[in-house]
Design a protein around this motif. Structure first.
Motif, PDB file in Angstrom:
ATOM      1  N   TYR A  13       0.812  -1.206   0.000  1.00 20.76           N
ATOM      2  CA  TYR A  13       0.000   0.000   0.000  1.00 20.76           C
ATOM      3  C   TYR A  13       0.841   1.250   0.000  1.00 20.76           C
ATOM      4  O   TYR A  13       0.467   2.259  -0.583  1.00 20.76           O
ATOM      5  CB  TYR A  13      -0.962   0.005   1.201  1.00 20.76           C
ATOM      6  CG  TYR A  13      -2.345  -0.343   0.757  1.00 20.76           C
ATOM      7  CD1 TYR A  13      -2.719  -1.669   0.625  1.00 20.76           C
ATOM      8  CD2 TYR A  13      -3.250   0.642   0.404  1.00 20.76           C
ATOM      9  CE1 TYR A  13      -3.979  -1.995   0.163  1.00 20.76           C
ATOM     10  CE2 TYR A  13      -4.509   0.304  -0.047  1.00 20.76           C
ATOM     11  CZ  TYR A  13      -4.864  -1.008  -0.163  1.00 20.76           C
ATOM     12  OH  TYR A  13      -6.104  -1.328  -0.630  1.00 20.76           O
ATOM     13  N   ARG A  18      -0.401   1.927  -9.256  1.00 20.39           N
ATOM     14  CA  ARG A  18      -1.457   1.200  -9.965  1.00 20.39           C
ATOM     15  C   ARG A  18      -0.848   0.181 -10.926  1.00 20.39           C
ATOM     16  O   ARG A  18       0.075   0.470 -11.673  1.00 20.39           O
ATOM     17  CB  ARG A  18      -2.314   2.197 -10.755  1.00 20.39           C
ATOM     18  CG  ARG A  18      -3.375   1.542 -11.627  1.00 20.39           C
ATOM     19  CD  ARG A  18      -4.087   2.589 -12.439  1.00 20.39           C
ATOM     20  NE  ARG A  18      -4.854   3.465 -11.587  1.00 20.39           N
ATOM     21  CZ  ARG A  18      -6.077   3.212 -11.169  1.00 20.39           C
ATOM     22  NH1 ARG A  18      -6.664   2.095 -11.526  1.00 20.39           N
ATOM     23  NH2 ARG A  18      -6.715   4.064 -10.409  1.00 20.39           N
ATOM     24  N   GLY A  19      -1.362  -1.046 -10.864  1.00 19.59           N
ATOM     25  CA  GLY A  19      -0.965  -2.054 -11.825  1.00 19.59           C
ATOM     26  C   GLY A  19       0.271  -2.844 -11.459  1.00 19.59           C
ATOM     27  O   GLY A  19       0.692  -3.706 -12.219  1.00 19.59           O
ATOM     28  N   GLU A  24      -3.474  -7.585  -3.633  1.00 17.26           N
ATOM     29  CA  GLU A  24      -4.380  -6.490  -3.341  1.00 17.26           C
ATOM     30  C   GLU A  24      -4.965  -6.713  -1.958  1.00 17.26           C
ATOM     31  O   GLU A  24      -5.599  -7.734  -1.711  1.00 17.26           O
ATOM     32  CB  GLU A  24      -5.491  -6.402  -4.385  1.00 17.26           C
ATOM     33  CG  GLU A  24      -4.981  -6.091  -5.787  1.00 17.26           C
ATOM     34  CD  GLU A  24      -6.105  -5.965  -6.774  1.00 17.26           C
ATOM     35  OE1 GLU A  24      -7.258  -6.251  -6.387  1.00 17.26           O
ATOM     36  OE2 GLU A  24      -5.844  -5.604  -7.925  1.00 17.26           O
ATOM     37  N   LEU A  29      -9.823  -3.132   0.140  1.00 15.03           N
ATOM     38  CA  LEU A  29     -10.538  -3.013  -1.122  1.00 15.03           C
ATOM     39  C   LEU A  29     -12.009  -3.364  -0.960  1.00 15.03           C
ATOM     40  O   LEU A  29     -12.876  -2.754  -1.571  1.00 15.03           O
ATOM     41  CB  LEU A  29      -9.888  -3.915  -2.172  1.00 15.03           C
ATOM     42  CG  LEU A  29      -8.454  -3.546  -2.561  1.00 15.03           C
ATOM     43  CD1 LEU A  29      -7.960  -4.466  -3.659  1.00 15.03           C
ATOM     44  CD2 LEU A  29      -8.365  -2.095  -3.006  1.00 15.03           C
ATOM     45  N   LYS A  32     -13.711  -0.434   0.507  1.00 18.71           N
ATOM     46  CA  LYS A  32     -13.943   0.607  -0.480  1.00 18.71           C
ATOM     47  C   LYS A  32     -15.230   0.324  -1.268  1.00 18.71           C
ATOM     48  O   LYS A  32     -15.979   1.234  -1.607  1.00 18.71           O
ATOM     49  CB  LYS A  32     -12.755   0.712  -1.434  1.00 18.71           C
ATOM     50  CG  LYS A  32     -11.500   1.272  -0.792  1.00 18.71           C
ATOM     51  CD  LYS A  32     -10.319   1.219  -1.721  1.00 18.71           C
ATOM     52  CE  LYS A  32     -10.391   2.246  -2.823  1.00 18.71           C
ATOM     53  NZ  LYS A  32      -9.145   2.302  -3.619  1.00 18.71           N
ATOM     54  N   GLN A 103     -10.131   8.965 -11.117  1.00 14.33           N
ATOM     55  CA  GLN A 103      -9.989   7.582 -10.669  1.00 14.33           C
ATOM     56  C   GLN A 103      -8.925   6.870 -11.485  1.00 14.33           C
ATOM     57  O   GLN A 103      -8.142   6.066 -10.966  1.00 14.33           O
ATOM     58  CB  GLN A 103     -11.324   6.835 -10.799  1.00 14.33           C
ATOM     59  CG  GLN A 103     -12.362   7.221  -9.762  1.00 14.33           C
ATOM     60  CD  GLN A 103     -12.181   6.497  -8.441  1.00 14.33           C
ATOM     61  OE1 GLN A 103     -11.128   6.572  -7.821  1.00 14.33           O
ATOM     62  NE2 GLN A 103     -13.200   5.801  -8.005  1.00 14.33           N
ATOM     63  N   LYS A 104      -8.874   7.146 -12.773  1.00 14.41           N
ATOM     64  CA  LYS A 104      -7.886   6.506 -13.636  1.00 14.41           C
ATOM     65  C   LYS A 104      -6.495   7.102 -13.457  1.00 14.41           C
ATOM     66  O   LYS A 104      -5.487   6.402 -13.609  1.00 14.41           O
ATOM     67  CB  LYS A 104      -8.316   6.634 -15.103  1.00 14.41           C
ATOM     68  CG  LYS A 104      -9.549   5.813 -15.448  1.00 14.41           C
ATOM     69  CD  LYS A 104      -9.917   5.951 -16.913  1.00 14.41           C
ATOM     70  CE  LYS A 104     -11.151   5.113 -17.239  1.00 14.41           C
ATOM     71  NZ  LYS A 104     -11.539   5.229 -18.664  1.00 14.41           N
ATOM     72  N   ARG A 107      -3.493   6.488  -8.186  1.00 20.17           N
ATOM     73  CA  ARG A 107      -3.103   5.108  -7.933  1.00 20.17           C
ATOM     74  C   ARG A 107      -4.269   4.315  -7.363  1.00 20.17           C
ATOM     75  O   ARG A 107      -5.218   4.883  -6.825  1.00 20.17           O
ATOM     76  CB  ARG A 107      -1.923   5.078  -6.949  1.00 20.17           C
ATOM     77  CG  ARG A 107      -0.687   5.848  -7.417  1.00 20.17           C
ATOM     78  CD  ARG A 107       0.310   5.994  -6.280  1.00 20.17           C
ATOM     79  NE  ARG A 107      -0.286   6.718  -5.148  1.00 20.17           N
ATOM     80  CZ  ARG A 107       0.342   6.932  -4.002  1.00 20.17           C
ATOM     81  NH1 ARG A 107       1.573   6.482  -3.819  1.00 20.17           N
ATOM     82  NH2 ARG A 107      -0.254   7.597  -3.024  1.00 20.17           N
ATOM     83  N   GLN A 108      -4.192   3.000  -7.477  1.00 17.82           N
ATOM     84  CA  GLN A 108      -5.286   2.160  -6.999  1.00 17.82           C
ATOM     85  C   GLN A 108      -5.508   2.345  -5.510  1.00 17.82           C
ATOM     86  O   GLN A 108      -6.645   2.272  -5.021  1.00 17.82           O
ATOM     87  CB  GLN A 108      -4.982   0.692  -7.303  1.00 17.82           C
ATOM     88  CG  GLN A 108      -6.111  -0.243  -6.908  1.00 17.82           C
ATOM     89  CD  GLN A 108      -5.861  -1.660  -7.365  1.00 17.82           C
ATOM     90  OE1 GLN A 108      -4.921  -1.914  -8.113  1.00 17.82           O
ATOM     91  NE2 GLN A 108      -6.690  -2.580  -6.925  1.00 17.82           N
ATOM     92  N   GLU A 109      -4.433   2.585  -4.754  1.00 19.42           N
ATOM     93  CA  GLU A 109      -4.575   2.701  -3.304  1.00 19.42           C
ATOM     94  C   GLU A 109      -5.022   4.088  -2.845  1.00 19.42           C
ATOM     95  O   GLU A 109      -5.346   4.280  -1.668  1.00 19.42           O
ATOM     96  CB  GLU A 109      -3.264   2.323  -2.599  1.00 19.42           C
ATOM     97  CG  GLU A 109      -2.084   3.242  -2.906  1.00 19.42           C
ATOM     98  CD  GLU A 109      -1.247   2.766  -4.067  1.00 19.42           C
ATOM     99  OE1 GLU A 109      -0.042   3.068  -4.092  1.00 19.42           O
ATOM    100  OE2 GLU A 109      -1.797   2.099  -4.971  1.00 19.42           O
TER     101      GLU A 109
END
Length: 211
Positions: A13, A18-19, A24, A29, A32, A103-104, A107-109
């Motif tokens: 984390y 991202r990616g 994960e 998640l 979320k 969102q894109k 980063r995913q976190e």
């Protein structure tokens, strides 16, 4: 196979863009996904942000030397002009487009939330502000370009940030908190007040430059 340790989960984390990485953190998640959502953008609302913050705060407490946990408060500039001139449907489309592009870009976190009409918050583990700001600017430019807004309709955003553990008290004075002995809601709301003050300083500086 041995399951990942808490330390490995936390390391992902704090460091994983991202990616990357094959793990994960399922608890975060899943949280979320289940958090309270804003109906227009499907982002977390303020209550959803508070729920996720509690989990992120626990990670931060165990890794406070590795990175700071910060909130970034974003307020759109010129959004009222979009609604007044083009209508609320276009204004809503701008908000939805921004939510999608940000969102894109993030980063995913990173956690993105909408907490008001044209106010957004990013909750992120970060050592410095610049990468987050660059991702937000990139996403904003793409969202505006996709909507093909009139060239003379100036829109932008102002932003202010604060580290979790610092904030403003009820009197507006900057203070430091002991994160291990302070309620999570107090830490979040106080940091948001400081970020809000810094955001308005950013907005004011832009007005001064135009004068």
């Amino acid at each position: 196979m041995e399951s990942p340790t808490a330390e490995k989960r936390i390391s992902w984390y704090l460091k994983g863009p991202r990616g990357t990485g094959d793990y994960e953190a399922p608890n975060v998640l899943e949280l979320k996904k289940k958090a309270f959502k804003d109906p227009l953008t499907n982002l977390n609302n303020r209550e959803g942000l508070r729920e996720i913050f509690g989990k992120y705060l626990e990670i931060y407490k165990r890794n406070i030397q590795n990175a700071s946990l910060r909130v970034f408060l974003i307020d759109l500039d010129g959004f009222k002009r979009v609604n007044d001139r083009l209508g609320h449907k276009v204004g809503d489309s701008l908000l939805e487009s921004l939510a999608g592009r940000w969102q894109k870009s993030l980063r995913q976190e990173d956690v993105l939330a909408r907490i008001g009409g044209d106010e957004f918050v990013v909750l992120a583990f970060t050592g410095e502000e610049v990468p987050i700001l660059e991702r937000l600017r990139e996403g904003f430019s793409e969202a505006v370009r996709m909507l093909n807004l009139p060239g003379d309709l100036e829109v932008g955003f102002s932003i202010g940030s604060a580290r979790i553990g610092e904030g403003l008290n009820e009197s507006g004075e900057k203070i430091e908190f002991d994160i291990n002995n302070t309620d999570a809601k107090v830490l979040l709301e106080s940091a948001l007040r400081l970020a809000d003050k810094n955001m308005y300083n950013d907005k004011s500086s832009k007005k001064d430059e135009r004068q």
